[in-house]
Design an enzyme around this catalytic site. Sequence first.
Site, mmCIF file in Angstrom:
data_model
loop_
_atom_site.group_PDB
_atom_site.id
_atom_site.type_symbol
_atom_site.label_atom_id
_atom_site.label_comp_id
_atom_site.label_asym_id
_atom_site.label_seq_id
_atom_site.Cartn_x
_atom_site.Cartn_y
_atom_site.Cartn_z
ATOM 1 N N LYS A 10 -64.540 27.383 -1.950
ATOM 2 C CA LYS A 10 -65.976 27.300 -1.679
ATOM 3 C C LYS A 10 -66.781 27.753 -2.908
ATOM 4 O O LYS A 10 -66.222 28.331 -3.853
ATOM 5 C CB LYS A 10 -66.299 28.153 -0.446
ATOM 6 C CG LYS A 10 -65.613 27.644 0.847
ATOM 7 C CD LYS A 10 -66.019 28.491 2.059
ATOM 8 C CE LYS A 10 -65.335 28.011 3.334
ATOM 9 N NZ LYS A 10 -65.804 28.759 4.545
ATOM 10 N N TYR A 50 -68.893 20.025 8.439
ATOM 11 C CA TYR A 50 -68.875 21.092 9.441
ATOM 12 C C TYR A 50 -69.530 20.673 10.759
ATOM 13 O O TYR A 50 -69.994 21.526 11.521
ATOM 14 C CB TYR A 50 -69.550 22.344 8.880
ATOM 15 C CG TYR A 50 -68.616 23.224 8.052
ATOM 16 C CD1 TYR A 50 -67.414 23.716 8.587
ATOM 17 C CD2 TYR A 50 -68.926 23.597 6.745
ATOM 18 C CE1 TYR A 50 -66.573 24.535 7.849
ATOM 19 C CE2 TYR A 50 -68.084 24.418 5.998
ATOM 20 C CZ TYR A 50 -66.904 24.889 6.562
ATOM 21 O OH TYR A 50 -66.063 25.702 5.842
ATOM 22 N N ASN A 113 -66.685 33.268 2.423
ATOM 23 C CA ASN A 113 -65.293 33.717 2.548
ATOM 24 C C ASN A 113 -64.314 32.891 1.698
ATOM 25 O O ASN A 113 -63.130 32.814 1.992
ATOM 26 C CB ASN A 113 -64.881 33.764 4.025
ATOM 27 C CG ASN A 113 -64.995 32.408 4.696
ATOM 28 O OD1 ASN A 113 -65.337 31.419 4.048
ATOM 29 N ND2 ASN A 113 -64.687 32.349 5.979
ATOM 30 N N HIS A 116 -61.640 27.320 2.554
ATOM 31 C CA HIS A 116 -61.525 26.609 3.826
ATOM 32 C C HIS A 116 -60.105 26.064 3.934
ATOM 33 O O HIS A 116 -59.518 25.647 2.937
ATOM 34 C CB HIS A 116 -62.500 25.417 3.879
ATOM 35 C CG HIS A 116 -62.191 24.481 5.010
ATOM 36 N ND1 HIS A 116 -62.640 24.718 6.287
ATOM 37 C CD2 HIS A 116 -61.415 23.360 5.071
ATOM 38 C CE1 HIS A 116 -62.160 23.759 7.082
ATOM 39 N NE2 HIS A 116 -61.418 22.924 6.370
ATOM 40 N N GLU A 127 -60.177 15.614 7.756
ATOM 41 C CA GLU A 127 -60.804 16.334 6.641
ATOM 42 C C GLU A 127 -60.321 15.801 5.294
ATOM 43 O O GLU A 127 -61.111 15.704 4.346
ATOM 44 C CB GLU A 127 -60.520 17.832 6.758
ATOM 45 C CG GLU A 127 -61.293 18.478 7.909
ATOM 46 C CD GLU A 127 -61.019 19.966 8.077
ATOM 47 O OE1 GLU A 127 -61.602 20.555 8.999
ATOM 48 O OE2 GLU A 127 -60.220 20.543 7.298
HETATM 49 P P1 ADP Z 1 -62.334 29.138 9.537
HETATM 50 O O1 ADP Z 1 -62.969 28.740 8.218
HETATM 51 O O2 ADP Z 1 -61.511 30.387 9.408
HETATM 52 O O3 ADP Z 1 -61.580 27.999 10.197
HETATM 53 P P2 ADP Z 1 -64.459 28.668 11.488
HETATM 54 O O4 ADP Z 1 -63.952 27.280 11.601
HETATM 55 O O5 ADP Z 1 -64.653 29.452 12.753
HETATM 56 O O6 ADP Z 1 -63.539 29.555 10.519
HETATM 57 O O7 ADP Z 1 -65.868 28.670 10.748
HETATM 58 C C1 ADP Z 1 -66.111 27.828 9.648
HETATM 59 C C2 ADP Z 1 -66.827 28.607 8.583
HETATM 60 O O8 ADP Z 1 -68.103 29.009 9.081
HETATM 61 C C3 ADP Z 1 -66.166 29.935 8.182
HETATM 62 O O9 ADP Z 1 -65.139 29.780 7.226
HETATM 63 C C4 ADP Z 1 -67.338 30.715 7.622
HETATM 64 O O10 ADP Z 1 -67.680 30.294 6.303
HETATM 65 C C5 ADP Z 1 -68.449 30.291 8.569
HETATM 66 N N1 ADP Z 1 -68.603 31.205 9.706
HETATM 67 C C6 ADP Z 1 -67.755 31.351 10.766
HETATM 68 N N2 ADP Z 1 -68.210 32.266 11.643
HETATM 69 C C7 ADP Z 1 -69.400 32.710 11.141
HETATM 70 C C8 ADP Z 1 -70.377 33.668 11.571
HETATM 71 N N3 ADP Z 1 -70.233 34.348 12.693
HETATM 72 N N4 ADP Z 1 -71.459 33.874 10.776
HETATM 73 C C9 ADP Z 1 -71.617 33.189 9.615
HETATM 74 N N5 ADP Z 1 -70.745 32.262 9.160
HETATM 75 C C10 ADP Z 1 -69.639 32.030 9.894
HETATM 76 MG MG MG Z 2 -62.285 26.228 10.965
#
Ligand code: ADP
Ligand code: MG
Length: 139
Positions: A10, A50, A113, A116, A127
């Site tokens: 990212k 997303y 974070n 992805h 994807e």
């Molecule tokens: P992952 O990336 O671990 O699969 P998710 O699919 O739940 O997680 O969420 C997609 C992305 O959205 C996350 O990687 C993060 O960047 C963001 N995200 C997830 N939960 C939150 C939250 N509570 N607040 C802000 N951003 C979030």
């Molecule tokens: Mg996810």
Amino acid sequence: MIEKTLSIIKPDGVKKGVIGDIVKTFEENGLKVVAMKMIHMSKREAEGFYAVHKEKPFFQSLTDFMCSGPSVVQVLEGKNAIDKNREIMGATNPKDADPDTIRDKHGSSIEVNTVHGSDAPETAKTEIAYFFSDIETFS
Ligand code: ADP
Ligand code: MG
């Protein structure tokens, strides 16, 4: 089973200069890069990627973040690549990520974070196709 999965470094990972460190971690864990490019996502591309999260309260902020700078999109291939990538990445919230995972080392917040990774075979397929054509991925 040999699988392919979509991985994204990212915008925060690219800004911090940790592309090499992240790719090295994948390679050391038996995942091969079989497609890779740097892209600067438009808001529309980030929203499309997303789309499953479009009802979430963080959707606007997440898609703004994803188009705040260039990302590296890549396809990783290897044994159980989908789950293995998720293990190497660590939990969504870096605070909960196991030690030495990518999100533990480089993540800043639950949103920012660093990486992805696809979460299942079906999502990996869609994807990968979102960013790469068949002739752009190798094996
Ligand atoms: P992952 O990336 O671990 O699969 P998710 O699919 O739940 O997680 O969420 C997609 C992305 O959205 C996350 O990687 C993060 O960047 C963001 N995200 C997830 N939960 C939150 C939250 N509570 N607040 C802000 N951003 C979030
Ligand atoms: Mg996810």
